[in-house]
Enzyme design. Sequence first.
Site, short mmCIF file in Angstrom:
data_model
loop_
_atom_site.label_atom_id
_atom_site.label_comp_id
_atom_site.label_asym_id
_atom_site.label_seq_id
_atom_site.Cartn_x
_atom_site.Cartn_y
_atom_site.Cartn_z
N GLY A 145 -6.59 -4.65 3.55
CA GLY A 145 -6.95 -5.31 2.30
C GLY A 145 -7.52 -4.40 1.24
O GLY A 145 -7.98 -4.87 0.20
N GLY A 151 0.82 -1.21 0.00
CA GLY A 151 0.00 0.00 0.00
C GLY A 151 0.85 1.25 0.00
O GLY A 151 2.08 1.20 0.02
N ASP A 204 3.39 -2.63 8.21
CA ASP A 204 2.35 -2.48 7.21
C ASP A 204 1.38 -1.38 7.64
O ASP A 204 1.32 -1.02 8.82
CB ASP A 204 1.59 -3.80 7.03
CG ASP A 204 0.82 -3.89 5.72
OD1 ASP A 204 0.84 -2.92 4.94
OD2 ASP A 204 0.19 -4.94 5.47
N GLY A 205 0.62 -0.88 6.71
CA GLY A 205 -0.40 0.11 6.99
C GLY A 205 -1.72 -0.55 7.35
O GLY A 205 -1.80 -1.76 7.56
N THR A 242 1.35 3.66 2.26
CA THR A 242 2.20 3.91 3.43
C THR A 242 3.36 2.92 3.48
O THR A 242 4.49 3.29 3.80
CB THR A 242 1.37 3.84 4.73
OG1 THR A 242 0.16 4.60 4.57
CG2 THR A 242 2.14 4.42 5.91
N GLU A 276 -0.69 -10.63 3.41
CA GLU A 276 -0.39 -9.78 4.56
C GLU A 276 -0.64 -10.54 5.86
O GLU A 276 0.17 -10.48 6.79
CB GLU A 276 -1.25 -8.51 4.51
CG GLU A 276 -0.84 -7.54 3.41
CD GLU A 276 -1.79 -6.38 3.25
OE1 GLU A 276 -1.41 -5.41 2.59
OE2 GLU A 276 -2.93 -6.44 3.78
#
Length: 218
Positions: free
Chosen positions: A94, A28, A80-81, A30, A102
């Site tokens: 998602g 994603g 992760d964002g 970020t 993820e």
Amino acid sequence: MTQDEMKRAVARAAVDYAKGGIIGVGTGSTANHFIDALAEVKGRIEGTVASSEATAARLKSHGIQVLDLNSVGELEVYVDGADEITQHFAMIKGGGGALTREKIVAACSKQFVCIADDSKLVDVLGKFPLPVEVIPMARSHVARELVKLGGQPRLREGFTTDNGNVILDVHNLSIIDPVSLETAINQIVGVVTNGLFARRGADVLLLGTSTGVKTFTR
């Protein structure tokens, strides 16, 4: 700070958690900022595991080694964002369609660091539609079962996951108990997984705000 500046700030802050070993990397906008920041200190890590083909390509473009998850042991940290996150560290993820990989990489990591701007912090999950990855032949069956749970599923048109499946985005769910709902949806035949990250939530939240990065831990 603008939203993008907040994302860059939390991405830079997350690099401090990548002290060595093998790092799991999310997917994603970020997470992309995190990859760019990680490239500056890539010499101190042994390599990465990517949660999507897009992430793997971006890592490789920076000369960062990407490893197969099956060839490594437990990962030191996963960064992760999130599309939404609560103060209890449960998330909806998602939006980019990489939720299954993820969730797998997160499950294999000692620590989950979530990086997000303050628009993603919510009291109750569910304003953002919940993504559900589904085996294509089960799409209609799963949609009917999701309606029984109170949701309004919509096929993400023209989208196929890295695993060859489809995504149903479920609107108007009442997510009062995210752990129970995550389990219930995953028990529907034909569901690969859903975007609730409640059973394995974040351990650390780095939140970008107008005054800087705030750190929250379990």
